[in-house]
Structure formats: C-alpha cells, structure tokens
Design a protein around this motif. Structure first.
Motif, mmCIF file in Angstrom:
data_model
loop_
_atom_site.group_PDB
_atom_site.id
_atom_site.type_symbol
_atom_site.label_atom_id
_atom_site.label_comp_id
_atom_site.label_asym_id
_atom_site.label_seq_id
_atom_site.Cartn_x
_atom_site.Cartn_y
_atom_site.Cartn_z
ATOM 1 N N VAL A 1 -17.181 -7.985 44.376
ATOM 2 C CA VAL A 1 -16.570 -7.698 44.770
ATOM 3 C C VAL A 1 -15.197 -8.991 44.547
ATOM 4 O O VAL A 1 -15.366 -10.136 45.218
ATOM 5 C CB VAL A 1 -16.718 -7.645 46.268
ATOM 6 C CG1 VAL A 1 -15.953 -7.279 47.346
ATOM 7 C CG2 VAL A 1 -17.942 -6.820 46.209
ATOM 8 N N CYS A 2 -14.196 -8.123 44.181
ATOM 9 C CA CYS A 2 -13.321 -9.072 44.248
ATOM 10 C C CYS A 2 -13.346 -10.552 43.280
ATOM 11 O O CYS A 2 -13.450 -11.617 43.880
ATOM 12 C CB CYS A 2 -12.487 -9.929 45.152
ATOM 13 S SG CYS A 2 -12.122 -7.774 47.040
ATOM 14 N N ASN A 3 -13.955 -10.342 42.223
ATOM 15 C CA ASN A 3 -14.563 -11.254 41.584
ATOM 16 C C ASN A 3 -13.410 -11.837 40.498
ATOM 17 O O ASN A 3 -12.541 -11.035 40.125
ATOM 18 C CB ASN A 3 -15.032 -10.598 40.090
ATOM 19 C CG ASN A 3 -16.159 -11.811 39.362
ATOM 20 O OD1 ASN A 3 -15.544 -12.870 38.941
ATOM 21 N ND2 ASN A 3 -17.481 -11.725 38.547
ATOM 22 N N CYS B 1 -17.218 -16.611 34.449
ATOM 23 C CA CYS B 1 -18.152 -15.617 34.060
ATOM 24 C C CYS B 1 -17.273 -14.364 33.265
ATOM 25 O O CYS B 1 -18.758 -14.220 32.410
ATOM 26 C CB CYS B 1 -18.675 -14.530 35.259
ATOM 27 S SG CYS B 1 -17.252 -13.042 35.869
ATOM 28 N N VAL B 2 -16.922 -13.908 32.416
ATOM 29 C CA VAL B 2 -16.345 -13.562 31.513
ATOM 30 C C VAL B 2 -16.686 -13.348 30.111
ATOM 31 O O VAL B 2 -17.038 -12.165 29.642
ATOM 32 C CB VAL B 2 -14.581 -13.532 31.414
ATOM 33 C CG1 VAL B 2 -14.334 -14.617 30.675
ATOM 34 C CG2 VAL B 2 -14.266 -12.465 30.700
ATOM 35 N N GLN B 3 -17.171 -14.450 29.933
ATOM 36 C CA GLN B 3 -17.803 -14.721 28.542
ATOM 37 C C GLN B 3 -19.513 -14.719 28.444
ATOM 38 O O GLN B 3 -19.960 -14.352 26.996
ATOM 39 C CB GLN B 3 -17.710 -16.213 27.960
ATOM 40 C CG GLN B 3 -18.261 -17.128 29.182
ATOM 41 C CD GLN B 3 -17.834 -18.807 29.145
ATOM 42 O OE1 GLN B 3 -17.388 -19.354 28.223
ATOM 43 N NE2 GLN B 3 -17.469 -19.166 30.047
ATOM 44 N N ASP C 1 -5.199 -7.597 44.690
ATOM 45 C CA ASP C 1 -4.997 -8.983 45.409
ATOM 46 C C ASP C 1 -4.058 -10.132 45.302
ATOM 47 O O ASP C 1 -4.127 -10.526 44.169
ATOM 48 C CB ASP C 1 -7.442 -8.625 44.353
ATOM 49 C CG ASP C 1 -7.916 -9.863 45.168
ATOM 50 O OD1 ASP C 1 -7.484 -10.941 45.230
ATOM 51 O OD2 ASP C 1 -9.134 -9.906 45.069
ATOM 52 N N PRO C 2 -4.758 -10.383 45.996
ATOM 53 C CA PRO C 2 -3.345 -12.003 46.360
ATOM 54 C C PRO C 2 -4.072 -13.161 45.082
ATOM 55 O O PRO C 2 -2.947 -13.857 45.357
ATOM 56 C CB PRO C 2 -2.873 -11.955 47.046
ATOM 57 C CG PRO C 2 -3.804 -11.390 47.956
ATOM 58 C CD PRO C 2 -4.415 -10.234 47.487
ATOM 59 N N MET C 3 -5.360 -13.477 45.442
ATOM 60 C CA MET C 3 -6.482 -14.438 45.207
ATOM 61 C C MET C 3 -6.814 -14.266 43.299
ATOM 62 O O MET C 3 -7.332 -15.006 42.572
ATOM 63 C CB MET C 3 -7.370 -14.576 46.151
ATOM 64 C CG MET C 3 -6.248 -14.253 47.514
ATOM 65 S SD MET C 3 -7.800 -15.845 48.542
ATOM 66 C CE MET C 3 -8.382 -17.229 48.294
ATOM 67 N N CYS C 4 -6.944 -12.966 42.889
ATOM 68 C CA CYS C 4 -7.965 -12.873 41.739
ATOM 69 C C CYS C 4 -6.827 -11.723 41.539
ATOM 70 O O CYS C 4 -7.352 -10.434 41.611
ATOM 71 C CB CYS C 4 -9.100 -11.764 42.444
ATOM 72 S SG CYS C 4 -10.219 -12.908 43.156
ATOM 73 N N ILE D 1 -9.364 -8.866 34.985
ATOM 74 C CA ILE D 1 -10.019 -7.655 34.899
ATOM 75 C C ILE D 1 -10.414 -7.495 33.161
ATOM 76 O O ILE D 1 -9.489 -6.989 32.980
ATOM 77 C CB ILE D 1 -9.611 -6.793 35.405
ATOM 78 C CG1 ILE D 1 -9.420 -6.704 37.211
ATOM 79 C CG2 ILE D 1 -10.864 -5.429 35.829
ATOM 80 C CD1 ILE D 1 -8.810 -5.631 37.967
ATOM 81 N N PRO D 2 -12.120 -7.990 32.805
ATOM 82 C CA PRO D 2 -12.156 -7.786 31.690
ATOM 83 C C PRO D 2 -12.385 -6.421 31.719
ATOM 84 O O PRO D 2 -14.270 -5.725 31.413
ATOM 85 C CB PRO D 2 -13.082 -8.599 31.475
ATOM 86 C CG PRO D 2 -14.546 -8.868 32.751
ATOM 87 C CD PRO D 2 -13.036 -8.037 33.775
#
Length: 380
Positions: free
Chosen positions: A217-219, A304-306, A323-326, A331-332
């Motif tokens: 959630v909100c990654n 984590c995207v890799q 989302d103001p922080m993520c 987003i991949p």
C-alpha cells in the motif's frame, strides 16, 4: 480544488493493471484476477470498484494531513496488543505487537504480518483501522505488527537502526515464525516504505518465499527517485513531508545516540543532528553504518522495483495518483504487467495511506485489504 460532487462516477473508478488472464496462475478453476473480481468486488470488479473521496477532503495533501491527526485518536478502532520483544541474531531488538487471537490460536490459524512505514508503529491509524475491520470480517485471523528497531518503546541496542530497503530483519522474523508455526498460512501487508521492504523481500526470496500472498500500500518503489523529488525546494517539502521525515530520523538518532555512537563505524554526531534533509542524514549515518558508499547507493540498492520480476506469489499493489509522498512517476506499470502474479490497483485520490470516504470519513482501505486476505486464503 476539485469538488467530487461535480465529477462523473467513472472518474473515480479503480484502475487495474495486470498480465493477460491466459498468463495468470489458476487455482480452483479461477485465475488470480477472476478470484479478485469475485471476492474483492469493491476493489477489482469494474462495476463496483470505485474510490470517491469526501467532498470536504478531496485532495491528497488534505487526506494525508487528516490521517496524521487520527494517529492520536484511538476511539472507534482501539486495539489491544500483546507485546513480544524479538531479538535478532546480531543482538538487536524489535517490538512485535500481536493482535486478535493469540493464546487460543491453532497451528493453522492464518497470520497477517504488517510492516509499517519507517518509524511507524502498531498504533498508527492505518494499522489499527485494518485490524479493526479484520476482526469483524475474518475473526479467525491473527496479526503481528513488525516494528523497526528502536521504535515504539523498544530501546535501540545496536548501531544499526533501519532503512527503507532493509529486508534482513523481516526475513529473520518470518523464518522464526515459519519454524514456530510451520502450518500457519502467512500473508504480508506493507505500508509506505514498509511496502517497499515487503516487496523487495518477496522478490529476493523468489520461489522460496514463505508468504502465501502479499499486499503493498502506497509503495514508493524507487527510493532514489522519491528522495530526489522530496528534496526539491517546494513549500510542501520544506515544511511538511520531507521536513517531518527528517525530523523523525534525527529524533530517532538523538534518542538512541549512545548505542549508535558505540559502534565501530566513526560517525559525526553533529552532522547527523544538523542534517537538513534525508540525503544529508543518510550520508552522515544510515549509509555509513550499513556499509554503503553514499546515500544514493543506499537508495538504489534498497529500491524494490528491481525485484518485482522475481515475485512468485500473488501480490496486490494499491497506490493513489495524488499521493504527496509516493509519486505516480515511480509506479512500475510495465514491470507489473509482465509478472502474471501481480495486480496493481490505482486510484485517482486517496493521499498517502489515507483513503477516507463519505461524510463520516470512514476509511476505504481496510475493507479492501480484508477482502484481499479472505480471497487469498480461499484461493488454494
């Protein structure tokens, strides 16, 4: 400001991204997305999946700030926890807060492991509201909240505290649980940087992952890009989000300075205390104690995207475009489309971990996560 009452309902539909159904895993005659459409209708059924923010909190910043105020209000979803002090192999300690059935739990009682955001605790509203909803809908489950070292009343006893890509502590705790409760179905849910940690861990474990399923959630996905954007000299960064995160990191150091400075790595305490942003803090402390050459190397290694391509369990991702922080740029989408085990649910609104709805500001997120847990426990 966008007033939600003036927009068509289609504007608020949850947008799903996933691999084509012919490539998805199939259990009990259903693909992953079919199971989600059936058992998580308000998240994955196009006819029912909408998130409409309240007209008086329509924007991501407003929702995120309101969420912060709810951390101090236990009324409505007060949760009683049983504290366990978990000791890691290097002597470090963390608080594990257990909720719902514990003493009478059987060997096959499902266990949901929550991984809060960095410095987050079991008291955070997003954790309490989820457990409150789970208790009503799936009372047979138990919950363990894995908090970071040095958080929520547990003294830091090692120079190393935490960072957004640290999976070692989660791995050690999960292996401990798997040995102690070998027949227990495990489902992981991560929030914010905890979502990054959980996703990275699941990808690192690959086919050996102990979790039955997981949700993010909100990654932030790409920590380096996220930190760079948060370091831009905007009003919000200077006085709200980046500033608040930096202050919390400095407070953690100040509270645990004796243990941190007792390590073998030479640190400049003044540089840490006077860090103006997360990059300066990580350069002075985090990157050094964890063996990285720079804050950028720490961020890139911890993203984590890799690891998304190596995930082999069903995993749900929920992110809000406001989302103001993520940030939406991290987003991949392509990586998620290419992995048949993944489903991404994107909403236009919701802020960072907030997702309040209706005039009563009821949280939208907990029912979606509870439905997902139930769907995954049934999908065998």
């Amino acid at each position: 400001m966008v007033y939600t009452a003036l927009l068509p309902k289609s504007w608020f539909r949850v947008q799903l991204t996933h691999a084509s159904e012919d490539k998805q895993p199939r259990r009990g005659g259903k693909t992953l997305i079919e199971q989600l459409r059936d058992r998580c209708p308000t998240l994955a059924n196009p006819a029912k999946a909408y998130y409409v923010p309240p007209w008086h909190l329509p924007q991501g910043d407003m929702q995120t700030i309101y969420l912060y105020t709810q951390h101090f209000k236990p009324a409505g979803c007060a949760i009683e926890y049983e504290r366990e002090i978990f000791e890691f192999a290097d002597g470090g300690k963390a608080g594990i807060d257990w909720a719902l059935p514990r003493k009478d739990a059987g060997p096959s009682t499902p266990l949901i492991i929550l991984v809060p955001g960095i410095g987050g605790t079991s008291y955070d509203y997003y954790a309490r509201s989820f457990i409150h909803n789970l208790r009503k809908q799936l009372p047979e489950c138990q919950v363990a909240v894995l908090q970071s070292r040095g958080c929520n009343g547990v003294e830091l006893v090692t120079p190393k505290a935490f960072h957004g890509g640290l999976t070692d502590d989660l791995r050690e705790f999960v292996e401990h649980i798997a040995k102690r409760l070998p027949d227990t179905p495990l489902i992981g849910i991560g929030f914010s940087l905890g979502a990054n940690i959980l996703t990275k861990y699941v990808g690192e474990e690959g086919h050996s992952c102990r979790f039955h399923a997981a949700a993010s959630v909100c990654n932030p996905f790409d920590i380096d890009m996220t930190v760079n954007k948060m370091s831009q000299p905007t009003f919000k960064n200077r006085y709200l989000y980046a500033a608040a995160l930096t202050r919390s990191l400095i407070a953690m150091f100040t509270s645990n300075q004796k243990a941190i400075m007792a390590g073998d790595i030479e640190l400049d305490a003044n540089a840490i205390r006077t860090a103006r942003n997360m990059t300066e803090f990580n350069e002075a402390y985090t990157a050094r104690v964890f063996g990285y050459g720079s804050a950028k190397e720490l961020n890139m290694s911890g993203s984590c995207v890799q690891h998304i391509k190596n995930i082999h369990i069903p995993m749900l991702f929920i992110n809000a475009l406001d989302d103001p922080m993520c940030y939406k740029q991290t987003i991949p989408i392509d990586e998620i489309k290419q992995n048949p085990n993944l489903v991404l649910a994107v909403t236009r609104h919701g802020g960072h971990l907030a997702y309040f709805g209706g005039t009563g500001l009821a949280p939208w997120l907990p029912p979606q996560l509870t439905q997902f847990v139930g769907a995954m426990l049934e999908w065998v």
